[in-house]
Design an enzyme around this catalytic site. Sequence first.
Site, PDB file in Angstrom:
ATOM      1  N   GLU A  57      -3.461   7.385  -4.444  1.00  0.00           N
ATOM      2  CA  GLU A  57      -3.416   6.022  -3.433  1.00  0.00           C
ATOM      3  C   GLU A  57      -3.277   5.628  -4.210  1.00  0.00           C
ATOM      4  O   GLU A  57      -3.771   5.640  -5.698  1.00  0.00           O
ATOM      5  CB  GLU A  57      -4.811   5.642  -2.803  1.00  0.00           C
ATOM      6  CG  GLU A  57      -4.513   4.609  -1.809  1.00  0.00           C
ATOM      7  CD  GLU A  57      -5.831   4.419  -1.237  1.00  0.00           C
ATOM      8  OE1 GLU A  57      -5.869   4.960  -0.219  1.00  0.00           O
ATOM      9  OE2 GLU A  57      -7.206   4.539  -1.891  1.00  0.00           O
ATOM     10  N   TYR A  62       1.001  -1.007  -0.638  1.00  0.00           N
ATOM     11  CA  TYR A  62       0.615  -0.339   0.230  1.00  0.00           C
ATOM     12  C   TYR A  62       0.632   1.033   0.308  1.00  0.00           C
ATOM     13  O   TYR A  62       1.328   1.456   0.828  1.00  0.00           O
ATOM     14  CB  TYR A  62      -0.669  -0.186   1.466  1.00  0.00           C
ATOM     15  CG  TYR A  62      -2.134   1.863   1.626  1.00  0.00           C
ATOM     16  CD1 TYR A  62      -3.259   0.929   0.883  1.00  0.00           C
ATOM     17  CD2 TYR A  62      -1.506   2.370   2.346  1.00  0.00           C
ATOM     18  CE1 TYR A  62      -3.546   2.979   0.968  1.00  0.00           C
ATOM     19  CE2 TYR A  62      -1.769   3.542   2.214  1.00  0.00           C
ATOM     20  CZ  TYR A  62      -3.156   3.620   1.992  1.00  0.00           C
ATOM     21  OH  TYR A  62      -3.749   4.734   1.829  1.00  0.00           O
TER      22      TYR A  62
END
Length: 393
Positions: A197, A109
């Site tokens: 993101e 992530y």
Amino acid sequence: MNLHEYQAKAVLRDFGIATPLGVTINDPGQCAAAAAELGGEAWVIKAQVHAGGRGKAGGVKLCRSVAELSAAAQSLLGSRLVTYQNAPDGQPVGALLIEETLPIARELYLSIAIDRAAERIGLVASAAGGMEIEEVARTTPEKILRESVNPVTGLMDYQARDIAFGLGLSGDQIVACVKLLRACYRLFIERDLSLLEINPLVVTTDGRLVPLDCKMAVDDNALYRQKGLAEMNDLSQLDPKEAEAHAHNVNYIALNGNIGCMVNGAGLAMATMDLIQLSGGQPANFLDVGGGATANSVAEAFRIILADANVKAVLINIFGGIVRCDLIADGIIQAVQEVGVNVPVIVRLEGTNAEAGRQRLAAFQASGATLIAANDLTAAAEMAVKCAKESAQ
């Protein structure tokens, strides 16, 4: 302003960041050509909506034949995809991204966002990619890596290396991670982003780092100098009322309550919404008419609020600083006359020309219109909650 995944990945490629091979389609008949262009024996098809949680909602599917691909496209295009982020109504699917499959060894992530508490840009990374980062932070906070960037120096190589080490990367992967992070940071700055993101950022079996998914949000206040990105804006992804508000330069966000709110100033709007909830009600929207509100903009805002069938009462809370309360009163009267109002309207005016505004509203009420005046914000919120409950019965 949010971008679709296929748009965000195009921006990544502009900054030298490799992404999976993909083709965007808007017709099921384009599937065969897309599969032939990508090659391989399996493909991933992804619904393009401005919301996360697409996989759990059936918006991301693995297809092992052109027939499967076509069937998936047929079922997704033209539908409304409902995820945990856009419930209950979902968003329309007008485009699909078909991508090659990759041999995945690990999922990571990565995100870059504004850390408002630190007044800096912050990087967040985790070895627990592919999951909801909020849940990871809650259950296993030790898996969250953070770096705060000094705006004078920008992202330093040692910070990028610390993240790479924390993610368990080694050898050439560390070099690749540093390069990726620096490119992402440069993209964030040069494109005036508020969020970047990548989840997941995958490590392939041959050691490459590849963004498998990407969310990108652009600062609305910078769109005047990001004209290329502004042209990518897909208004179909907005609530129809939000799209109309955008066209009239009104800051509006639809919510799930039944008390419409019209306030000038974001801070006052948040305080008004808090008081409604403290009084036992639920706001139907966030609406900031801004410091330079005019009678016309107030009338438009009023129309947008009343377009929501769930609204059972309207609370107007104006503090006249730059904006004059008498102009707000003119806008309210204009909207009531033009639109027609069948729900209670509670009005609280304070500040510049507040008394003149109250007099205009009082004169209008004398003509037969129903408006409820309030001088105290707490009392206004309580009255709005009471009226909404009575109207809902």
